[in-house]
Design an enzyme around this catalytic site. Sequence first.
Site, PDB file in Angstrom:
ATOM      1  N   GLU A 139      51.979 -24.323  -7.688  1.00  0.00           N
ATOM      2  CA  GLU A 139      52.504 -25.105  -6.397  1.00  0.00           C
ATOM      3  C   GLU A 139      53.554 -24.265  -5.728  1.00  0.00           C
ATOM      4  O   GLU A 139      54.469 -23.538  -6.328  1.00  0.00           O
ATOM      5  CB  GLU A 139      53.404 -26.408  -6.708  1.00  0.00           C
ATOM      6  CG  GLU A 139      53.765 -27.100  -5.865  1.00  0.00           C
ATOM      7  CD  GLU A 139      52.803 -27.599  -4.795  1.00  0.00           C
ATOM      8  OE1 GLU A 139      51.674 -27.960  -5.011  1.00  0.00           O
ATOM      9  OE2 GLU A 139      53.087 -27.315  -3.590  1.00  0.00           O
ATOM     10  N   CYS A 192      63.987 -21.515  -9.327  1.00  0.00           N
ATOM     11  CA  CYS A 192      62.704 -20.490  -9.489  1.00  0.00           C
ATOM     12  C   CYS A 192      62.866 -19.234  -9.325  1.00  0.00           C
ATOM     13  O   CYS A 192      62.269 -18.410 -10.148  1.00  0.00           O
ATOM     14  CB  CYS A 192      61.555 -21.169  -9.051  1.00  0.00           C
ATOM     15  SG  CYS A 192      61.250 -22.756  -9.779  1.00  0.00           S
ATOM     16  N   LEU A 197      59.524 -13.440  -1.837  1.00  0.00           N
ATOM     17  CA  LEU A 197      60.453 -14.167  -1.074  1.00  0.00           C
ATOM     18  C   LEU A 197      61.804 -13.784  -1.203  1.00  0.00           C
ATOM     19  O   LEU A 197      62.770 -13.567  -0.229  1.00  0.00           O
ATOM     20  CB  LEU A 197      60.125 -15.523  -1.115  1.00  0.00           C
ATOM     21  CG  LEU A 197      58.833 -16.313  -0.553  1.00  0.00           C
ATOM     22  CD1 LEU A 197      58.724 -17.479  -0.970  1.00  0.00           C
ATOM     23  CD2 LEU A 197      58.882 -16.226   0.962  1.00  0.00           C
TER      24      LEU A 197
HETATM   25  P1  NAD Z   1      62.029 -30.503 -13.680  1.00  0.00           P
HETATM   26  O1  NAD Z   1      62.758 -29.976 -14.661  1.00  0.00           O
HETATM   27  O2  NAD Z   1      62.310 -31.250 -12.396  1.00  0.00           O
HETATM   28  O3  NAD Z   1      60.648 -31.610 -14.299  1.00  0.00           O
HETATM   29  C1  NAD Z   1      60.004 -31.372 -15.419  1.00  0.00           C
HETATM   30  C2  NAD Z   1      59.848 -32.502 -16.159  1.00  0.00           C
HETATM   31  O4  NAD Z   1      58.880 -32.396 -17.071  1.00  0.00           O
HETATM   32  C3  NAD Z   1      61.270 -33.027 -16.564  1.00  0.00           C
HETATM   33  O5  NAD Z   1      61.234 -34.542 -16.281  1.00  0.00           O
HETATM   34  C4  NAD Z   1      60.805 -33.188 -18.135  1.00  0.00           C
HETATM   35  O6  NAD Z   1      61.269 -34.364 -18.674  1.00  0.00           O
HETATM   36  C5  NAD Z   1      59.092 -33.319 -18.376  1.00  0.00           C
HETATM   37  N1  NAD Z   1      58.582 -32.730 -19.465  1.00  0.00           N
HETATM   38  C6  NAD Z   1      58.774 -31.981 -20.088  1.00  0.00           C
HETATM   39  N2  NAD Z   1      57.928 -31.699 -21.334  1.00  0.00           N
HETATM   40  C7  NAD Z   1      57.283 -32.856 -21.272  1.00  0.00           C
HETATM   41  C8  NAD Z   1      56.341 -33.363 -22.170  1.00  0.00           C
HETATM   42  N3  NAD Z   1      55.989 -32.806 -23.090  1.00  0.00           N
HETATM   43  N4  NAD Z   1      55.707 -34.844 -21.691  1.00  0.00           N
HETATM   44  C9  NAD Z   1      56.125 -35.251 -20.608  1.00  0.00           C
HETATM   45  N5  NAD Z   1      57.202 -34.907 -19.920  1.00  0.00           N
HETATM   46  C10 NAD Z   1      57.602 -33.741 -20.064  1.00  0.00           C
HETATM   47  O7  NAD Z   1      61.088 -29.281 -13.180  1.00  0.00           O
HETATM   48  P2  NAD Z   1      60.387 -28.799 -11.805  1.00  0.00           P
HETATM   49  O8  NAD Z   1      61.404 -28.315 -10.717  1.00  0.00           O
HETATM   50  O9  NAD Z   1      59.539 -30.240 -11.240  1.00  0.00           O
HETATM   51  O10 NAD Z   1      59.408 -27.559 -12.104  1.00  0.00           O
HETATM   52  C11 NAD Z   1      58.447 -27.775 -12.703  1.00  0.00           C
HETATM   53  C12 NAD Z   1      57.335 -26.592 -12.831  1.00  0.00           C
HETATM   54  O11 NAD Z   1      57.201 -26.294 -11.548  1.00  0.00           O
HETATM   55  C13 NAD Z   1      58.231 -25.347 -13.083  1.00  0.00           C
HETATM   56  O12 NAD Z   1      57.348 -24.469 -13.829  1.00  0.00           O
HETATM   57  C14 NAD Z   1      58.590 -24.625 -11.966  1.00  0.00           C
HETATM   58  O13 NAD Z   1      58.781 -23.251 -11.999  1.00  0.00           O
HETATM   59  C15 NAD Z   1      57.524 -25.055 -10.968  1.00  0.00           C
HETATM   60  N6  NAD Z   1      57.678 -25.159  -9.630  1.00  0.00           N
HETATM   61  C16 NAD Z   1      58.992 -25.592  -9.049  1.00  0.00           C
HETATM   62  C17 NAD Z   1      59.162 -25.895  -7.833  1.00  0.00           C
HETATM   63  C18 NAD Z   1      60.577 -26.414  -7.270  1.00  0.00           C
HETATM   64  O14 NAD Z   1      60.648 -26.347  -6.224  1.00  0.00           O
HETATM   65  N7  NAD Z   1      61.115 -27.192  -8.236  1.00  0.00           N
HETATM   66  C19 NAD Z   1      58.284 -25.405  -7.151  1.00  0.00           C
HETATM   67  C20 NAD Z   1      57.127 -24.659  -7.305  1.00  0.00           C
HETATM   68  C21 NAD Z   1      56.790 -24.554  -8.732  1.00  0.00           C
HETATM   69  C1  UGA Z   2      60.933 -21.465  -3.312  1.00  0.00           C
HETATM   70  C2  UGA Z   2      59.829 -20.904  -2.699  1.00  0.00           C
HETATM   71  O1  UGA Z   2      60.225 -20.702  -1.023  1.00  0.00           O
HETATM   72  C3  UGA Z   2      58.775 -21.839  -2.734  1.00  0.00           C
HETATM   73  O2  UGA Z   2      57.283 -21.358  -1.989  1.00  0.00           O
HETATM   74  C4  UGA Z   2      58.323 -21.581  -4.156  1.00  0.00           C
HETATM   75  O3  UGA Z   2      57.317 -22.898  -4.419  1.00  0.00           O
HETATM   76  C5  UGA Z   2      59.488 -22.372  -4.898  1.00  0.00           C
HETATM   77  O4  UGA Z   2      60.752 -21.611  -4.676  1.00  0.00           O
HETATM   78  C6  UGA Z   2      59.506 -22.534  -6.441  1.00  0.00           C
HETATM   79  O5  UGA Z   2      58.610 -21.841  -7.041  1.00  0.00           O
HETATM   80  O6  UGA Z   2      60.259 -23.205  -6.993  1.00  0.00           O
HETATM   81  P1  UGA Z   2      63.010 -23.103  -2.937  1.00  0.00           P
HETATM   82  O7  UGA Z   2      63.633 -22.382  -4.128  1.00  0.00           O
HETATM   83  O8  UGA Z   2      62.965 -24.792  -3.465  1.00  0.00           O
HETATM   84  O9  UGA Z   2      61.374 -22.706  -2.725  1.00  0.00           O
HETATM   85  O10 UGA Z   2      63.656 -23.084  -1.751  1.00  0.00           O
HETATM   86  P2  UGA Z   2      63.818 -21.625  -0.633  1.00  0.00           P
HETATM   87  O11 UGA Z   2      63.478 -22.425   0.828  1.00  0.00           O
HETATM   88  O12 UGA Z   2      62.874 -20.648  -0.972  1.00  0.00           O
HETATM   89  O13 UGA Z   2      65.210 -21.014  -0.791  1.00  0.00           O
HETATM   90  C7  UGA Z   2      65.479 -20.510  -1.860  1.00  0.00           C
HETATM   91  C8  UGA Z   2      66.975 -19.947  -1.710  1.00  0.00           C
HETATM   92  O14 UGA Z   2      67.017 -18.827  -0.909  1.00  0.00           O
HETATM   93  C9  UGA Z   2      68.065 -21.134  -1.256  1.00  0.00           C
HETATM   94  O15 UGA Z   2      69.142 -20.771  -1.877  1.00  0.00           O
HETATM   95  C10 UGA Z   2      68.077 -20.526   0.224  1.00  0.00           C
HETATM   96  O16 UGA Z   2      69.393 -21.003   0.873  1.00  0.00           O
HETATM   97  C11 UGA Z   2      68.045 -19.022   0.165  1.00  0.00           C
HETATM   98  N1  UGA Z   2      67.360 -18.591   1.358  1.00  0.00           N
HETATM   99  C12 UGA Z   2      66.357 -18.822   1.870  1.00  0.00           C
HETATM  100  C13 UGA Z   2      68.275 -17.577   1.953  1.00  0.00           C
HETATM  101  O17 UGA Z   2      69.583 -17.298   1.692  1.00  0.00           O
HETATM  102  N2  UGA Z   2      67.890 -16.938   3.176  1.00  0.00           N
HETATM  103  C14 UGA Z   2      66.715 -17.345   3.757  1.00  0.00           C
HETATM  104  O18 UGA Z   2      66.276 -16.596   4.708  1.00  0.00           O
HETATM  105  C15 UGA Z   2      65.662 -18.108   3.056  1.00  0.00           C
END
Ligand code: NAD
Ligand code: UGA
Length: 468
Positions: A172, A283, A234
Amino acid sequence: MKINSISHICCIGAGYVGGPTMSVIADRCPDIEVTVIDINKDRIDAWNEKDLRKIPVYEPGLDEVLKRARGRNLFFSTAIEASIAKADIVFISVNTPIKSKGVGAGQASDIRWVEASARQVAKYAKGKTIVVEKSTLPVRTAAAIKSILETPNKNISEDESCQRFSVLSNPEFLAEGTAIKDLEEPDRVLIGGDDSSAIEALKSIYLRWVPKEQILCTNLWSSELSKLISNAFLAQRISSINAVSALCEVTGADVREVSKAIGADHRIGKKFLEAGPGFGGSCFKKDILNLVYLCNHFGLPEVASYWEQVIELNAWQQQRIYRTILHKLFGTVNGKKLAILGFAFKADTNDTRESPSLRIALDLLEEGALLSIHDPKVSEDKIFEDLNRNEAAWEGKWSYVKTISEAVIEADAVLILTDWKEYAELDWFDLAKKMRAPAWVFDTRSIVEPSQIKSAGLNFWRVGDGVN
Ligand code: NAD
Ligand code: UGA
């Protein structure tokens, strides 16, 4: 593996990714039943809240999507067994933090929740099931998932168990704060795998709203690695521009002008060139640490140390800002009141994971400062939890305030740490009257107009500004 049609989807993990991603899939595929499951009952209850202001994730536009899909074909549930049993596709979208103990502690991803999810699927799935890695994972995790899924199940005959599962990677790329737009209009959807029938089945979901040219198919390892590398690139841009911000401050240049000048070159591009207090979020740091670990593991220490610099620079930028504040306030903040505007790691989210605000707040508390903290979406309880996770003794040293006017009363400085739009629209004449002179404004996000601050009689510092 032959999949005829997809009628049920299950997603394990109702977090920042699972919740919004499945909401958009359900919205776009009303004929498919989508169930998001979690072991955390409170989280599921919160997703089922009637009052949409109480759902666990704040994302602009998410409430509208939920209004259309929730209860129609989108469900949030703790019924793990039943939801997996009827699913044709199971997305694994659980947390993958950095290991805190043992081999690889501090760098390698802890994939215990992914493994537990795979075991749940192996145990409860019925019929042919596509298992999709949505979580961000170390390269070659799909092999571990396959091996768990392919372990003979004593409740199922050998014939039945043969070819029951197909594993795909579908990372994602949404960013928090723009998740709904990113999901509805993604730059690309990436699918990694080697089972063409399973790939077509997953593709058929996205094809409902994503143009086919934007759906990229690769092998499993390229897909898993692309996710880590995308975040590394990024984050690298942010560390690069933050490094430049320090150089601007000592040379008389202005980082905003430099960003504009270099970003005008279409080969560089203008996005992700905003200097700030360092990147936060759950992340970037964890994914680069994981990349560093993998590089070392595969015998590439030079590549590992190249990426490690991105994180080191980020920590240095946060330190640098805190030291600048200290220096400008005559070398001491002991007993001084400082107003912190913004606790989320970026605007338009209630997420505080790895927020630069938290790091800077903790350093200032350590120096004896008294903080009044404002954030439009982060709750007092969350701030309390974050501050106390690091140090249990900050009682009476900080307060949560609901309004900015209240935050600045008798404050020596205002620190703008999150880029919330409302912080760009403040009446500085009014606020200046409430502060203790000589008062300062530190703008780490370049969102206020310097002339307004100065004409209100306030001292002003902003990141990367060598002119002021
Ligand atoms: P999160 O901590 O918000 O959510 C994860 C959820 O999974 C929790 O609610 C937890 O209770 C649940 N969980 C864990 N083990 C479980 C199980 N065995 N059965 C059922 N539920 C279970 O995490 P998130 O931010 O949603 O991130 C999830 C993944 O996506 C990570 O690998 C992260 O790196 C990736 N990711 C996150 C973002 C973001 O913006 N947060 C963007 C892209 C990818
Ligand atoms: C980032 C990536 O942008 C997503 O593509 C990815 O899916 C995600 O991580 C993930 O794997 O979790 P996110 O962390 O939600 O998304 O937000 P960003 O917009 O990337 O910002 C990350 C951090 O960088 C923030 O603290 C933001 O304020 C900072 N940032 C961003 C800067 O300081 N300068 C910039 O120009 C852009």
